[in-house]
Design an enzyme around this catalytic site. Structure first.
Site, mmCIF file in Angstrom:
data_model
loop_
_atom_site.group_PDB
_atom_site.id
_atom_site.type_symbol
_atom_site.label_atom_id
_atom_site.label_comp_id
_atom_site.label_asym_id
_atom_site.label_seq_id
_atom_site.Cartn_x
_atom_site.Cartn_y
_atom_site.Cartn_z
ATOM 1 N N ARG A 8 39.072 -34.580 -12.554
ATOM 2 C CA ARG A 8 39.602 -35.271 -13.725
ATOM 3 C C ARG A 8 41.109 -35.420 -13.538
ATOM 4 O O ARG A 8 41.768 -34.534 -12.997
ATOM 5 C CB ARG A 8 39.306 -34.467 -14.991
ATOM 6 N N HIS A 9 41.648 -36.549 -13.969
ATOM 7 C CA HIS A 9 43.081 -36.790 -13.835
ATOM 8 C C HIS A 9 43.907 -35.657 -14.454
ATOM 9 O O HIS A 9 43.446 -34.927 -15.330
ATOM 10 C CB HIS A 9 43.462 -38.119 -14.495
ATOM 11 N N GLN A 11 46.988 -33.974 -16.728
ATOM 12 C CA GLN A 11 47.320 -34.180 -18.144
ATOM 13 C C GLN A 11 48.078 -35.503 -18.329
ATOM 14 O O GLN A 11 49.047 -35.789 -17.636
ATOM 15 C CB GLN A 11 48.188 -33.038 -18.653
ATOM 16 N N SER A 12 47.620 -36.308 -19.279
ATOM 17 C CA SER A 12 48.302 -37.570 -19.575
ATOM 18 C C SER A 12 49.265 -37.385 -20.743
ATOM 19 O O SER A 12 49.243 -36.363 -21.443
ATOM 20 C CB SER A 12 47.279 -38.660 -19.920
ATOM 21 N N LEU A 13 50.088 -38.400 -20.965
ATOM 22 C CA LEU A 13 51.035 -38.343 -22.080
ATOM 23 C C LEU A 13 50.300 -38.237 -23.410
ATOM 24 O O LEU A 13 50.756 -37.557 -24.327
ATOM 25 C CB LEU A 13 51.933 -39.585 -22.057
ATOM 26 N N GLY A 22 40.882 -43.186 -24.319
ATOM 27 C CA GLY A 22 39.910 -44.196 -23.923
ATOM 28 C C GLY A 22 40.433 -45.099 -22.826
ATOM 29 O O GLY A 22 40.911 -44.638 -21.795
ATOM 30 N N GLU A 87 37.409 -44.153 -18.441
ATOM 31 C CA GLU A 87 37.051 -43.232 -19.514
ATOM 32 C C GLU A 87 36.146 -43.934 -20.525
ATOM 33 O O GLU A 87 36.085 -45.175 -20.574
ATOM 34 C CB GLU A 87 38.339 -42.719 -20.183
ATOM 35 N N ARG A 88 35.446 -43.177 -21.306
ATOM 36 C CA ARG A 88 34.689 -43.720 -22.436
ATOM 37 C C ARG A 88 35.636 -44.505 -23.341
ATOM 38 O O ARG A 88 36.765 -44.088 -23.598
ATOM 39 C CB ARG A 88 34.063 -42.564 -23.212
ATOM 40 N N TYR A 90 36.971 -45.522 -26.737
ATOM 41 C CA TYR A 90 36.942 -44.885 -28.057
ATOM 42 C C TYR A 90 37.151 -45.864 -29.205
ATOM 43 O O TYR A 90 37.390 -45.448 -30.343
ATOM 44 C CB TYR A 90 37.975 -43.762 -28.128
#
EC number: 5.4.2.11
Length: 245
Positions: A8-9, A11-13, A22, A87-88, A90
């Site tokens: 999994r990537h 941590q994103s902002l 999403g 990603e799913r 949202y």
């Protein structure tokens, strides 16, 4: 024996800000960049190499993969990007703070949207500025293919379509494969590989940027799986903690 690495990537902002992300194309945080470097170092120390790599068309997963391969001195490895590994979606929740959304709609409703496998959040409308259909990266998609919202079943369907058509044949031909993707994308793959029940996948959490290794037989049935750390395989049921890197 065939080995597959899922990651999994970092941590994103918006992970940092606790927002629904999403298909919104947000970048990695500084911590996420560090996590990606650490993942590459872990894989290199444990002697992994790859012949081909797969990722989504979202920069947080792409950048994670770039960093991992750079740390491993494998920048030359072919990388295939596909929206089916996104990603799913949202829907109308994208960009909203999760805690504030729970206060507005109730914690139970938000939990259902997030964790049930067949309930979709409210959909985006086509006039919403968050609607991504006109983004150039999706120009090959037909209007009916482009989601306005998704449940996990929807995500799983497109992920497995790409798995069976593109990734599985590479594995069966002996290629060493890494997939850098997203929490719900990887949950979908794990559900399929491990034949998890709906209840089993509801409680499944995928940590950011920790290499997850699947050992598969010649028919791509899992023999076992485990997370990796600098010290090698992590005991079953444990997830290694990130270090500053």
């Amino acid at each position: 024996m065939i080995k597959l690495v899922l990651i999994r990537h970092g941590q994103s902002l918006w992970n940092l800000e606790n927002r629904f992300t999403g298909w919104t194309d947000v970048d990695l945080s500084e911590n996420g960049l560090s996590e990606a470097r650490e993942a590459g170092a872990i894989l290199k120390k444990n002697g992994y190499t790859f012949d081909v790599a797969y990722t989504s068309v979202l920069k947080r997963a792409i950048r994670t993969l770039w960093i991992v391969l750079h740390e491993m001195d494998l920048a030359w490895v072919p990388v295939h990007k596909c929206w089916k590994l996104n990603e799913r979606h949202y829907g109308a929740l994208q960009g909203l703070n999760k805690d504030e959304t729970a206060k507005k709609y109730g914690e139970e409703q938000v939990h259902i949207w997030r964790r049930s496998i067949d309930v979709r959040p409210p959909a985006l409308t086509e006039d919403d500025p968050r609607y991504e259909m006109n983004d150039l990266r999706y120009k090959a998609l037909k209007k009916g293919e482009f989601p306005l919202t998704e449940c996990l079943v929807d995500t799983e369907k497109r992920v497995l379509d790409y798995w069976h058509s593109e990734i599985a044949p590479k594995l069966k031909n002996g290629n060493k494969v890494i997939i850098s993707s997203h929490g719900n994308t990887i949950r979908s793959l794990v559900k399929y590989l491990d034949n998890l029940s709906s209840d089993g996948v509801v409680s499944l959490n995928i940590p950011t940027s920790i290499p997850l290794v699947y050992e598969l037989d010649e028919n791509l049935r899992p023999i076992r799986h485990y997370y990796l750390s600098m010290d090698g395989e992590v005991p079953e049921g444990e997830i290694p903690k990130h270090i500053t890197f």
